[in-house]
Design a protein around this motif. Structure first.
Motif, PDB file in Angstrom:
ATOM      1  N   LEU A   1      22.531  49.634  31.481  1.00 27.45           N
ATOM      2  CA  LEU A   1      21.942  48.254  31.823  1.00 27.45           C
ATOM      3  C   LEU A   1      22.322  47.920  33.262  1.00 27.45           C
ATOM      4  O   LEU A   1      21.896  46.974  33.898  1.00 27.45           O
ATOM      5  CB  LEU A   1      22.740  47.067  30.997  1.00 27.45           C
ATOM      6  CG  LEU A   1      22.644  47.183  29.615  1.00 27.45           C
ATOM      7  CD1 LEU A   1      23.335  45.936  28.809  1.00 27.45           C
ATOM      8  CD2 LEU A   1      21.099  46.796  29.124  1.00 27.45           C
TER       9      LEU A   1
ATOM     10  N   LEU B   1      24.726  41.673  34.164  1.00 28.37           N
ATOM     11  CA  LEU B   1      24.940  41.865  32.708  1.00 28.37           C
ATOM     12  C   LEU B   1      26.549  42.030  32.243  1.00 28.37           C
ATOM     13  O   LEU B   1      27.159  42.764  33.308  1.00 28.37           O
ATOM     14  CB  LEU B   1      24.322  42.778  32.028  1.00 28.37           C
ATOM     15  CG  LEU B   1      22.620  42.469  32.000  1.00 28.37           C
ATOM     16  CD1 LEU B   1      21.924  43.492  33.012  1.00 28.37           C
ATOM     17  CD2 LEU B   1      21.841  42.726  30.633  1.00 28.37           C
TER      18      LEU B   1
ATOM     19  N   VAL C   1      24.080  37.449  30.062  1.00 31.01           N
ATOM     20  CA  VAL C   1      22.797  37.704  30.938  1.00 31.01           C
ATOM     21  C   VAL C   1      22.993  36.640  32.085  1.00 31.01           C
ATOM     22  O   VAL C   1      22.766  35.407  31.700  1.00 31.01           O
ATOM     23  CB  VAL C   1      21.728  38.045  30.063  1.00 31.01           C
ATOM     24  CG1 VAL C   1      20.536  38.537  31.322  1.00 31.01           C
ATOM     25  CG2 VAL C   1      21.864  38.978  29.154  1.00 31.01           C
TER      26      VAL C   1
ATOM     27  N   ARG D   1      11.808  39.862  29.690  1.00 31.68           N
ATOM     28  CA  ARG D   1      13.241  40.372  29.783  1.00 31.68           C
ATOM     29  C   ARG D   1      13.858  39.934  28.389  1.00 31.68           C
ATOM     30  O   ARG D   1      14.850  40.821  28.021  1.00 31.68           O
ATOM     31  CB  ARG D   1      13.896  39.922  31.039  1.00 31.68           C
ATOM     32  CG  ARG D   1      13.468  40.718  32.355  1.00 31.68           C
ATOM     33  CD  ARG D   1      13.958  42.095  32.391  1.00 31.68           C
ATOM     34  NE  ARG D   1      13.963  42.870  33.697  1.00 31.68           N
ATOM     35  CZ  ARG D   1      14.103  44.014  33.800  1.00 31.68           C
ATOM     36  NH1 ARG D   1      14.065  44.875  32.883  1.00 31.68           N
ATOM     37  NH2 ARG D   1      14.082  44.697  35.039  1.00 31.68           N
TER      38      ARG D   1
ATOM     39  N   LEU E   1      16.029  42.495  25.937  1.00 35.60           N
ATOM     40  CA  LEU E   1      17.307  42.340  25.744  1.00 35.60           C
ATOM     41  C   LEU E   1      17.550  42.223  24.087  1.00 35.60           C
ATOM     42  O   LEU E   1      18.537  42.544  23.703  1.00 35.60           O
ATOM     43  CB  LEU E   1      17.960  41.326  26.690  1.00 35.60           C
ATOM     44  CG  LEU E   1      17.946  41.423  28.056  1.00 35.60           C
ATOM     45  CD1 LEU E   1      18.455  40.429  28.736  1.00 35.60           C
ATOM     46  CD2 LEU E   1      19.110  42.703  28.421  1.00 35.60           C
TER      47      LEU E   1
ATOM     48  N   SER F   1      19.631  44.491  21.910  1.00 28.86           N
ATOM     49  CA  SER F   1      20.800  44.310  21.357  1.00 28.86           C
ATOM     50  C   SER F   1      21.040  44.694  20.079  1.00 28.86           C
ATOM     51  O   SER F   1      22.321  45.029  19.483  1.00 28.86           O
ATOM     52  CB  SER F   1      20.895  42.689  21.200  1.00 28.86           C
ATOM     53  OG  SER F   1      19.752  42.152  20.521  1.00 28.86           O
TER      54      SER F   1
END
Length: 883
Positions: free
Chosen positions: A527, A535, A603, A615, A619, A623
C-alpha cells in the motif's frame, strides 16, 4: 411448505441476535397525530410495567401532547453549539447506559447536529436496536428516499431530510396514523399544528388539499406494501405456500442527471411487485467528466441504501450486455431512462431503449421519460486534455492535406481520400470519438475544397463527386467511431487489469506471510506505493487504546479516534465519507472475520487529493484477502499455542508420573523399616535393627539424589547454575563417587583404572562428581546381578575422560542420540521403564556447562553400554610443575 420453511418464518418473527424491535408511526403529513399516538401507546406499555424513557419527543407546543409526555420518564437532551446557535439532540450514550426496555424517538428522518456520532437519527435508532432496546418512532411519508422525486413532483418542494426505505421494511410493526385532509386543514387554521403565521404560509405552499390527498395515498400505499409483507410472512408461519417471487428488476443507469430518479422509481416498482432488484451500470470505456462520475457514484450509494444490488459490468455494447445479464439473472423487467435524441444515435442504431426493444426477447422494457426541467445545457469542460485532442484533429487534417497535395500529381483522386481516412483513424486511436468526428468533418471540407473540381471552392459540379464526399464522410465517421470504441474498451481493460493486478500482487505477498507481523509488513509494502492516499493499520493495544501497526507514527483527533472506536465496536465503516462521525479526515474500514474485527484500515486523502469511488471500491476489495490473511495468521498462532500447551501438559504428566514413582519407592521402603522398628522394637535382633537402619539411610540418600537431580535440572533450565571452579584431581572425583555409591555398587563386580599421574581439572568438583554418580547409578540399575562394571579415567592432549561400562542390555544405535533428552526412556537398554529420565539429561547439562561432551558406545566385550564424560584440559597451575 416444508417444515424448515415454516421454522424459518417463525424464527424471522423473533428479534435477530438480541436486537430490539422497531415500531413506526407513519403519517401523510405533519399534524396528523403521529407523536400523540406514539405517546398513547407508550402509556399503555408503562401501565404494563415496561421500563420506558423518552429519548426525544417534539411536542411543537401542543398542550395535549405535552400533557402525555409529562407522565413519562425523560432523559435530558445533549446541548451543543454550532455557529453561535445552541442545538439539542438525543443523548444516545445516556440511553445505551440506562438500557431501558423501550425508548421513544420522534422524527425518524431528522438530521443530527454537526459533531454528533451519526449524521442521521435513524442511525442512532439502529444502534439502540443493536443494543437490544425496543424503539417507538414517527415519520412522514415524504421523507422516504424512494418517494423523493414523487413528492417533489406533487408538492413542488424538495425534501432534504430522507431515510432509506429498508429502515421501514425492517420495522416489526408499522402503524398508519391517518387524518382526512379537511380535518388536517381545520387543525392548521386553528393553530394546532403551527403558529398562525406559519400555518397560513404552510397552507399556501405545502398543505393544499390536493397535495395532502396525494401524500395520503402515498402513505396508504406504503402501509399496504407493509401489510402485504406481513400477510406473506403469516402464510409462511402457517405452513402454507407464500406467493413466489418471479424474476428480477434491472435498472440500467449512467452518469446522467436522471440516475437517482431512475433508482428511486425502480425501488418503488420492485416494492410493489415484490421483486428483487439490481442497479446495473455498463462501463463501455467512455470518457466521463468528474460530475458524471459523482452522479453515478451517488446513484449507486442510493441503490444500496434502498436495498438494491449494485452491479458493474465492462463491455462495449450496452444494450446487448444488459440483455445478456438479464438472461443470466433471470430478470423479467428492465428499467432504463430515455436517451437524448442525438444525430449520431439515430445514425448508429438509436438510443439504448430502442436497441433493447429491438433485441430483447421475453423481457418487459420500461422506459422513463426524461425530466425536462433537468435538461440544462451541459457545461463543457475546458480542460487542456480536451483542447489538445481537438488540436490534434486540426493538426492531423493539415498534415493529411499537405501530404495529399504532395502526392496528388501521382495518385488518382479516389486514392487521395485514403490519406484523410488514415488521419481520422490516427486521431480516433489517440483521443476519443468527438475529436475523431471533428477530424472527419474537417477532412471532408478540406477534401472538397482542395481536390473536388472546381478547386479552392466548396461548390460541387458533378453529381458523382457529391456521392464520393458523402461516402467519404460516412466511412470517416464509421472508422472513427470503431477506433474510438476500441480505444475505450482498451482503457476499460487496462483499468480492470490494474485492479486484478493489485489483488493478485497483494494475494501473492500475503500467501508468503506466516504470522501477523509478516502480513502487516506485506500489506504495508503493497500500500505504500499509493502516492495519493495515506494508509495505516490499527489494532487494539489491550487497554482500550490503539496502536499503529503500519503507516505510523500518526496522531488522531478525538473525532477520528471516536470514529475508529465505533467502527471497531460495530464492525461497520465510519469516518469521512460515511454517515457515522464523518467530521475527521480518515475513513475507517474494519478488517473482519466471523469472530469480529482483526484490524482497522485507515484511509486519508493527501493534501490536494480526493478519495474517489474507484479507490474506495478497490480498497474494499483488497480488504477481504487482507482480513483472511490476518485470520490465517491468528489461527496459526492459536495452533502453535495449543501445540505448546499440549506439549507442556505432556511434559507435566510425564514429570508427575516419573517423579511420583521414584519418590514413592524409597519413601515406601523407609516407612516400612521405621514401622518395623516402632512395632517390634527390642524384639528385633541388634544386627537386623542395624540392617533396617542402614537400609533406611540408603533409601534416604537415594531420595536425596532424586531431589538433587530435580533441583539441578531446574537450575540448569533457568540458567541459575553457577560454576565455582577449582583445581581438583580426577582420582579424587572417582574416589568420592565410589564412596557415595558404595551400597548401590555392592552387588556388582566393580573394577577401576585411574592412573595416578592424570592432569588436574579446573572444574566445579561437586557437579562433575554428581554427573559421574548419575552415570554409574544408571549403569548399576540395569546391570545383571553380580555383573561387571568398569570405571576408567584417562587423558590425552586436550581432554580428560571418565568412562563407565556395564554388561546391561545396551542401547540401540537409533536411540543413543535421544537418551540425553529429559523424560526420555528407551524401550530397551540402560534407560528402562523406571526413573524420571533426568539423570543423563542432568549429566549432559553439567558437563556441557564446563565445555565438555558425553559419548555413548558399546559396553564390556561388546555387551551393554559405555558412557564417557569428556572434559577439556586447562593450562596446569604453576605449583604442579614445581612439584
Amino acid at each position: 411448505m416444508s417444515d424448515s420453511g415454516r421454522a424459518d418464518a417463525l424464527l424471522a418473527d423473533l428479534p435477530r441476535d438480541g436486537r430490539g424491535r422497531l415500531k413506526v408511526f407513519l403519517g401523510a403529513a405533519p399534524g396528523v397525530g403521529k407523536t400523540y399516538a406514539m405517546l398513547q401507546a407508550a402509556h399503555t406499555q408503562l401501565r404494563q410495567g415496561v421500563k420506558i424513557i423518552a429519548g426525544v419527543v417534539e411536542t411543537h407546543g401542543r398542550a395535549e401532547t405535552e400533557a402525555l409526555l409529562g407522565g413519562l420518564p425523560q432523559l435530558p437532551l445533549v446541548r451543543s453549539e454550532y455557529r453561535g446557535v445552541i442545538l439539542e439532540e438525543m443523548d444516545l450514550d445516556g440511553l445505551l447506559h440506562a438500557k431501558p426496555k423501550l425508548v421513544l424517538v420522534d422524527e425518524l428522518a431528522h438530521t443530527n447536529a454537526p459533531g454528533s456520532r451519526h449524521a442521521k437519527r435513524w442511525q442512532d435508532i439502529q444502534e439502540l436496536l443493536a443494543a437490544g432496546i425496543d424503539v417507538f418512532t414517527t415519520v412522514n411519508v415524504q421523507h422516504l428516499e424512494s418517494l423523493n422525486d414523487q413528492v417533489r413532483g406533487i408538492t413542488g418542494v424538495q425534501v432534504r431530510e430522507t431515510l432509506p426505505d429498508w429502515v421501514l421494511q425492517e420495522a416489526y410493526e408499522l402503524l398508519l396514523v391517518d387524518l382526512p385532509p379537511r380535518e388536517l386543514l381545520e387543525r392548521l387554521r386553528e393553530g394546532k399544528v403551527y403558529v398562525p403565521e406559519q400555518a397560513r404560509a404552510a397552507i399556501d405552499a405545502f398543505f393544499t388539499q390536493t397535495n395532502l390527498s396525494a401524500l395520503r395515498e402515498l402513505a396508504m400505499q406504503t402501509a399496504a406494501a407493509q401489510v402485504d409483507n406481513d400477510l406473506t410472512q403469516g402464510y409462511r408461519q402457517l405452513g402454507q405456500d407464500a406467493p413466489t417471487v418471479r424474476g428480477r428488476l434491472l435498472v440500467g443507469v449512467d452518469g446522467d442527471a436522471q440516475a437517482e430518479r431512475l433508482v428511486r422509481h425502480a425501488s418503488r416498482v420492485a416494492q410493489r411487485r415484490h421483486l428483487p432488484w439490481s442497479l446495473v451500470h455498463v462501463d463501455n470505456g467512455g470518457v466521463r467528466d468528474e460530475q458524471s462520475r459523482l452522479r453515478l457514484q451517488s446513484a449507486q450509494q442510493l441503490a444500496e441504501r434502498l436495498g438494491g444490488e449494485v452491479v458493474l459490468l465492462r463491455a462495449g455494447e450496452v444494450a446487448k450486455t444488459l440483455i445478456q445479464h438479464a438472461a443470466e439473472r433471470r430478470a423479467s423487467l428492465v428499467l432504463v431512462g430515455q436517451s437524448r435524441q442525438r444525430l449520431r444515435r439515430r445514425l448508429f442504431g438509436g438510443g439504448l431503449a430502442a436497441r433493447l426493444l429491438r433485441h430483447a426477447r421475453g423481457l418487459e422494457i420500461n422506459v422513463i421519460d426524461g425530466d425536462h426541467e433537468q435538461h440544462q445545457p451541459r457545461q463543457r469542460s475546458m480542460q487542456s486534455p480536451v483542447w489538445f485532442d481537438y488540436a490534434l484533429a486540426l493538426v492531423a487534417t493539415v498534415l493529411a492535406s499537405a501530404l495529399s497535395w504532395a502526392v496528388s500529381s501521382v495518385l488518382p483522386l479516389p486514392n487521395i481520400s485514403l490519406v484523410f481516412l488514415a488521419a481520422v483513424l490516427l486521431v480516433a486511436v489517440r483521443s476519443s470519438l468527438g475529436p475523431a468526428l471533428a477530424c472527419a468533418a474537417l477532412s471532408f471540407l478540406t477534401y472538397d475544397f482542395l481536390f473536388i473540381p472546381p478547386n479552392f471552392s466548396f461548390s460541387i459540379q458533378r453529381e458523382e463527386d457529391v456521392l464520393t464526399l458523402l461516402f467519404f464522410l460516412l466511412m470517416a465517421a464509421l472508422t472513427g467511431n470503431l477506433a474510438a470504441r476500441q480505444r475505450r474498451q482498451l482503457q476499460a481493460l487496462r483499468d480492470t487489469q490494474e485492479e486484478t493486478t493489485e489483488l493478485l500482487d497483494l494475494s501473492r505477498k500475503l500467501t508468503a506471510a506466516t504470522d501477523r507481523q509478516a502480513v502487516i509488513n506485506a500489506a504495508s509494502h503493497h500500500l505504500e506505493g499509493w502516492s495519493d492516499l495515506q494508509l495505516c493499520l490499527l489494532n487494539r493495544d489491550g487497554q482500550s487504546g490503539w496502536k499503529v501497526e503500519t503507516g505510523g507514527p500518526l496522531e488522531f483527533t478525538e473525532a477520528e479516534r471516536a470514529a475508529a472506536d465505533w467502527a471497531w465496536q460495530h464492525d461497520q465503516p465510519a469516518g469521512a465519507g460515511t454517515g457515522t462521525l464523518p467530521f475527521g479526515r480518515w475513513w475507517w474500514w474494519p478488517l473482519s472475520v466471523e469472530d469480529g474485527p482483526l484490524a482497522l484500515l485507515g484511509v486519508c486523502a493527501k493534501e490536494g487529493q480526493t478519495l474517489s469511488g474507484q479507490r474506495r471500491r478497490l480498497l474494499t476489495a483488497l480488504s477481504q484477502p487482507l482480513a483472511q490473511a490476518l485470520a490465517r495468521a491468528q489461527l496459526a498462532d492459536d495452533l502453535e499455542a495449543a501445540r505448546l500447551h499440549g506439549e507442556t501438559e505432556q511434559l507435566r504428566s510425564a514429570l508427575l508420573a516419573s517423579v511420583s514413582h521414584d519418590l514413592r519407592t524409597p519413601l515406601t521402603s523407609m516407612r516400612g523399616s521405621i514401622d518395623s522398628l516402632l512395632a517390634l522394637g527390642e524384639a528385633i535382633p541388634l544386627e537386623d535393627r542395624r540392617e533396617l537402619l542402614e537400609g533406611t539411610r540408603d533409601e534416604a540418600e537415594r531420595l536425596d539424589r532424586y531431589i538433587q537431580n530435580l533441583l539441578d535440572m531446574t537450575r540448569l533450565g533457568h540458567g541459575a547454575l553457577k560454576l565455582a571452579r577449582d583445581w581438583v584431581s580426577p582420582a579424587d572425583i572417582v574416589g568420592s563417587a565410589l564412596n557415595r555409591l558404595r551400597a548401590v555398587l555392592a552387588p556388582l563386580e566393580v573394577s577401576t583404572d585411574v592412573p595416578a599421574q592424570l592432569p588436574l581439572l579446573y572444574v566445579h568438583a561437586a557437579l562433575i562428581e554428581q554427573a559421574l554418580i548419575n552415570v554409574m547409578e544408571n549403569a548399576a540399575r540395569f546391570s545383571p546381578s553380580h555383573g561387571r562394571l568398569q570405571l576408567k579415567a584417562g587423558a590425552d592432549d586436550s581432554e580428560v575422560f571418565f568412562s563407565v561400562s556395564d554388561e546391561g542390555p545396551g542401547i540401540p544405535e537409533e536411540e543413543r542420540a535421544k537418551i540425553f533428552d529429559m523424560f526420555y526412556t528407551a524401550a530397551r537398554g540402560d534407560r528402562g521403564g523406571q526413573g524420571t529420565g533426568l539423570g543423563l539429561a542432568i549429566c549432559q547439562g553439567m558437563v556441557g556447562a564446563h565445555g565438555g561432551r558425553i559419548s555413548v558406545a558399546d559396553g564390556i566385550e561388546g555387551h551393554g553400554t559405555c558412557i564417557t564424560l569428556h572434559l577439556p584440559l586447562q593450562e596446569q597451575p604453576g605449583f604442579e610443575s614445581e612439584a
